[in-house]
Design an enzyme around this catalytic site. Structure first.
Site, PDB file in Angstrom:
ATOM      1  N   LYS A   1      84.160  16.292  -5.094  1.00 16.47           N
ATOM      2  CA  LYS A   1      85.385  15.695  -5.025  1.00 16.47           C
ATOM      3  C   LYS A   1      85.935  14.637  -6.036  1.00 16.47           C
ATOM      4  O   LYS A   1      86.766  14.610  -6.564  1.00 16.47           O
ATOM      5  CB  LYS A   1      85.748  15.536  -3.439  1.00 16.47           C
TER       6      LYS A   1
ATOM      7  N   TYR B   1      88.937  25.833  -4.917  1.00 17.26           N
ATOM      8  CA  TYR B   1      88.401  24.605  -4.085  1.00 17.26           C
ATOM      9  C   TYR B   1      86.822  25.003  -3.579  1.00 17.26           C
ATOM     10  O   TYR B   1      86.240  24.365  -3.899  1.00 17.26           O
ATOM     11  CB  TYR B   1      89.365  24.082  -3.020  1.00 17.26           C
TER      12      TYR B   1
HETATM   13  N1  GLN Z   1      83.373  23.012   1.277  1.00 14.53           N
HETATM   14  C1  GLN Z   1      83.135  22.028   2.091  1.00 14.53           C
HETATM   15  C2  GLN Z   1      84.414  22.271   3.092  1.00 14.53           C
HETATM   16  O1  GLN Z   1      85.479  22.206   2.675  1.00 14.53           O
HETATM   17  C3  GLN Z   1      83.025  20.829   1.732  1.00 14.53           C
HETATM   18  C4  GLN Z   1      82.903  19.440   3.158  1.00 14.53           C
HETATM   19  C5  GLN Z   1      81.891  18.748   2.688  1.00 14.53           C
HETATM   20  O2  GLN Z   1      81.087  18.657   1.966  1.00 14.53           O
HETATM   21  N2  GLN Z   1      82.011  17.736   3.566  1.00 14.53           N
HETATM   22  O3  GLN Z   1      84.357  22.182   4.219  1.00 14.53           O
END
Ligand code: GLN
Length: 430
Positions: free
Chosen positions: A67, A191
């Site tokens: 992110k 995503y």
């Molecule tokens: N791909 C995961 C989600 O969207 C990422 C969440 C995370 O690592 N906290 O739930």
């Protein structure tokens, strides 16, 4: 001599090894099935030296640690205004997958929670990029941070997308709120693929070190994103990177960080190092239990907390002396150390409280290591005002720490490299 740092890291791993509290992420089947015993750490300095211990070759999915890096790409590609219109920077105090938006605007609260991250995913690359073009931009960009080509784990992707009901709900809300232009399913697919990129702790440490180094990968020397973008990303990591555990994290550990549900965790210490840990069992916030523990330990052992007030350095003004005699004498003010705002303020204060009495004056920077940009402007303004007060001003600056010393607007300065040069110059002058 063998460096003690690898031994230290091995010892740190040993100290947390026995802790088997927490659970692997249960909402993504492939992650729930991961070996929970895995444990690894890597540290990469801001000049690219890598230290690592434990299962350093084990690859795992990057998940939410993608992110901050995708946020960085979005800021670099679309500019701050466009990104800010779609994603705010306020800590939400909510879990990472909370379905919540800013009142009034419908914006996600920050780019570290899923709602914000799905939105920033759609903002990477140029405005007219198709979803596949954007996916390439993201893989290329994250690979540049890591200094090697990253690949997607298709099993993790399939496993997560098949159960991504919450993220689909978020994407539908984002589209309804006008925050994304994509078809919601395209945004979630992109995503989720971004989150399934495979990394090792060494990759993550180098990615974090690239942030710590102002956006330039310290190993490949590739400039990945501008320094202004890095400042924004690190600020958001510091306030929101650990979700609803961010306040405790910042007070206890005190470094900008980001966790992922596969068990990865990074911290970036500006100007010093990037650190990454991997241990799959998570606490109630979705942060790696042993990773958080390791970072707590590192903070104490390595003095990493950003809010730690540094001990006072030596005074920036080292002293004054007269060089030469009679009318030819030059009054020299010697400075020392690294000069930033507060150091430059001391110089200005001294020059005001105890004015220089000789017509010819010099500021010696011979013992100065660095002059920050703000301090540079302040010192040049001092030079300008000394000129206007009727002084002939010299700078003794053999290493050019005050680069391009043009005080402007009526200021005049002569740069020399030593006292001898200054004396010679004075003799030559009428
Ligand atoms: N791909 C995961 C989600 O969207 C990422 C969440 C995370 O690592 N906290 O739930």
């Amino acid at each position: 001599m063998r460096s003690p740092i690898p031994d230290y890291l091995a010892e740190a791993l040993e100290s947390v090894e026995a802790d088997n509290s927490g659970e692997t992420a249960d909402y993504i089947p492939e992650l729930a099935a991961a070996n929970p015993e895995r444990l690894a750490v890597a540290l990469c300095t801001e000049d690219g030296r890598l230290y690592s211990q434990g299962g350093v070759d084990v690859a795992f999915s990057i998940q939410s640690i993608s992110k901050p890096f995708v946020y960085a790409l979005a800021l670099a590609d679309r500019g701050f205004d466009e990104v800010m219109e779609k994603v705010s920077v306020e800590p939400s105090g909510d879990p990472f997958n909370e379905i919540s938006f800013e009142e009034g605007t419908g914006r996600p609260l920050n780019p570290m929670v899923n709602a914000g991250a799905i939105t920033t995913h759609t903002l990477a690359g140029p405005r007219d990029a198709t979803p596949p073009e954007r996916a390439s931009r993201i893989i290329d960009g994250l690979s540049a941070f890591a200094g090697r080509r990253l690949q997607i784990d298709e099993n993790v992707y399939e496993s997560e997308i098949s159960t991504a009901y919450r993220n689909r709900a978020l994407a539908n809300m984002l589209r309804a709120n006008g925050m994304i232009d994509d078809e919601p399913l395209d945004a979630v697919t992109g995503y989720t693929r971004q989150c399934a990129l495979l990394v090792t702790v060494e990759d993550l440490a180098l990615m974090a070190a690239t942030l710590a180094n102002g956006g330039v990968n310290p190993v490949t020397e590739v400039p990945v994103v501008p320094a202004r973008v890095v400042r924004q990303v690190l600020s958001v990591m510091a306030t929101c990177g650990m979700y609803d555990g961010s306040g405790h994290w910042m007070t206890e550990v005190g470094v900008p960080a980001k966790s992922g549900v596969a068990g990865g965790l990074i911290g970036a210490l500006p100007g010093q190092a990037g650190i990454a840990t991997f241990s799959p069992r998570l606490d109630s916030h979705g942060n790696s239990v042993r990773g958080v523990d390791l970072f707590r330990r590192f903070t104490t052992d390595m003095g990493m907390h950003l809010m730690e007030v540094p001990p006072p350095g030596p005074s920036v003004v080292r002293g004054r002396r007269l060089v030469g005699d009679g009318d030819n004498a030059v009054q020299v003010v010697s400075l020392q150390g690294g000069i930033r705002f507060s150091g430059a303020e001391r110089v200005l204060r001294e020059l005001e409280d105890d004015p220089l009495t000789q017509k010819s004056v010099a500021i010696s920077l011979m013992r100065v290591a660095t002059v920050g940009p703000v301090a540079r402007r302040m010192l040049l303004e001092a030079v300008r005002r000394l000129t206007l007060d009727g002084h002939d001003v010299y700078l003794i600056d053999p290493d050019g720490v005050l680069h391009d010393p043009d005080p402007g607007d009526g200021g005049r300065v002569t740069v020399v490299s030593s006292y001898d040069d200054l004396a010679d110059l004075r003799k030559a002058e009428p």
